[in-house]
Design an enzyme around this catalytic site. Sequence first.
Site, PDB file in Angstrom:
ATOM      1  N   GLY A  70      32.395 -76.315 -22.453  1.00  0.00           N
ATOM      2  CA  GLY A  70      33.770 -76.552 -22.919  1.00  0.00           C
ATOM      3  C   GLY A  70      34.404 -77.916 -22.568  1.00  0.00           C
ATOM      4  N   ASN A 147      44.469 -70.323 -20.669  1.00  0.00           N
ATOM      5  CA  ASN A 147      43.741 -69.968 -19.459  1.00  0.00           C
ATOM      6  C   ASN A 147      44.402 -69.493 -18.140  1.00  0.00           C
ATOM      7  OD1 ASN A 147      43.927 -72.876 -19.757  1.00  0.00           O
ATOM      8  ND2 ASN A 147      43.196 -72.870 -17.509  1.00  0.00           N
ATOM      9  N   THR A 233      17.630 -83.744 -24.410  1.00  0.00           N
ATOM     10  CA  THR A 233      16.771 -82.504 -24.731  1.00  0.00           C
ATOM     11  C   THR A 233      17.190 -81.297 -24.633  1.00  0.00           C
ATOM     12  OG1 THR A 233      14.786 -83.844 -24.183  1.00  0.00           O
ATOM     13  CG2 THR A 233      14.427 -81.472 -23.986  1.00  0.00           C
ATOM     14  N   CYS A 320      40.625 -74.485 -12.098  1.00  0.00           N
ATOM     15  CA  CYS A 320      40.205 -75.633 -11.805  1.00  0.00           C
ATOM     16  C   CYS A 320      41.104 -76.565 -10.979  1.00  0.00           C
ATOM     17  CB  CYS A 320      39.889 -76.497 -13.415  1.00  0.00           C
ATOM     18  SG  CYS A 320      39.039 -75.474 -14.399  1.00  0.00           S
TER      19      CYS A 320
HETATM   20  C1  LIG Z   1      40.583 -73.274 -21.707  1.00  0.00           C
HETATM   21  C2  LIG Z   1      39.353 -73.976 -21.308  1.00  0.00           C
HETATM   22  N1  LIG Z   1      39.008 -75.045 -21.769  1.00  0.00           N
HETATM   23  C3  LIG Z   1      38.009 -75.529 -21.270  1.00  0.00           C
HETATM   24  C4  LIG Z   1      37.442 -75.102 -20.101  1.00  0.00           C
HETATM   25  C5  LIG Z   1      36.087 -76.120 -19.527  1.00  0.00           C
HETATM   26  O1  LIG Z   1      34.830 -75.329 -19.862  1.00  0.00           O
HETATM   27  P1  LIG Z   1      33.669 -75.416 -18.992  1.00  0.00           P
HETATM   28  O2  LIG Z   1      33.933 -74.793 -17.651  1.00  0.00           O
HETATM   29  O3  LIG Z   1      32.531 -74.884 -19.929  1.00  0.00           O
HETATM   30  O4  LIG Z   1      33.367 -76.958 -19.048  1.00  0.00           O
HETATM   31  C6  LIG Z   1      37.948 -74.255 -19.670  1.00  0.00           C
HETATM   32  C7  LIG Z   1      37.228 -73.725 -18.107  1.00  0.00           C
HETATM   33  O5  LIG Z   1      38.004 -73.015 -17.229  1.00  0.00           O
HETATM   34  C8  LIG Z   1      39.010 -73.334 -19.912  1.00  0.00           C
HETATM   35  O6  LIG Z   1      39.696 -72.485 -19.285  1.00  0.00           O
END
Ligand SMILES: Cc1ncc(COP(=O)(O)O)c(C=O)c1O
Length: 380
Positions: A70, A147, A233, A320
């Site tokens: 993401g 989130n 790749t 995060c």
């Molecule tokens: C809303 C949102 N966007 C992006 C991400 C990032 O995704 P990834 O962990 O696959 O890089 C997260 C991860 O917690 C998320 O909650």
Amino acid sequence: MTIYLDHNATTALDPAVFEAMRPYLIEHHGNPSSIHSPGRIARTAIDNAREQVADLVGAHPTQLIFTSGGTEANNLALNVLACREVGTFCVSAIEHPAVLEPAYQWQARGWELELVPVDANSIVDKFAVAKMLRRKPVLLSLMMANNETGTVQPVESLAHQAREHGVIVHTDAVQAAGKISVDFNALGVHLMSLSSHKIYGPKGVGALVVDKALDIPPLLLGGGHEKGRRSGTENVAAIVGFAKAAELARDQLDRRSRHTLDLRNRLESALNTIAGVHIIAETAQRLPNTTLIAVSGVEGETLLMSLDAKGIAVSSGSACASGDTEPSHVLRAMGLDDSLAQSTVRVSFGKDSTQAECDAAIVAIRELTQMSQKMASVAW
Ligand SMILES: Cc1ncc(COP(=O)(O)O)c(C=O)c1O
């Protein structure tokens, strides 16, 4: 055994996903760019995977660019600014750092960044967006579901409004996909980010869905993979796993959603009877699995660690941002009182969560809340 109630941070690999990946980890090791038969087997697996992932969000397979997750999908989405004349762009104040950080970088390069405010429920202010759109920004980035609070944003109505002004619309659907119905075309967005590890797929793989008419400069240059849009790749096994996870998420969407909502309702009704416990954005439309609670007078980190000691894994604010004792940017944007914002923990249920786990969390939160309230009254 840990009671894992942190599914917005990540999910366990589904055994069926692992089985789908296994041959591509061992037997079928060909490079999908090779034209011999091992290469062709890998290429076919990617082509099939592209269809399955596209199916989850009602997109066309050719609209998908596989990424490392993401974060990369969000960075790539904002790279749409790279081939446009410097101007204004809008990003909601509650976006994930994987949108906000690249946005600040674009700002440092001379772009004017407008942060879209949210209300006390963390829903974007539609009037503020309407006002911003009149300034004809190049891009509007608005997540489908947050989130931390789980609130679902009015992406569809704002995307249609934005399109009328010729604005490119990106939505980060990393948390929404697999939890609520997500349809790329019906939403009317140009760009959509997805991630595999939030839907019981492997970590380190995701996708950006891109409107066919949109030119998006690549972040990674090299051998011209993904039709020149993302060189490198391909991680074939991970892509195959993502696709299997997407297929299961689509097939089981209603069941998973009903199951997690039942658990969340059970948790919230019990927590509502405990003095000092608040459910954040309770009345807003939220992801069925997510509840953010604040316990007056108890630090979120303390609550998290105490629950961890009891074998219950939750998160304080954003996964995060965990370890950070500052209130999260989301809670700040909602105007939540700082002391309450520092007292939050997020519980996010998953498809395999059980009533017994939910009840154990209720008992633990009740005990910890009452204990800290007693200690606070003794201290007085
Ligand atoms: C809303 C949102 N966007 C992006 C991400 C990032 O995704 P990834 O962990 O696959 O890089 C997260 C991860 O917690 C998320 O909650």
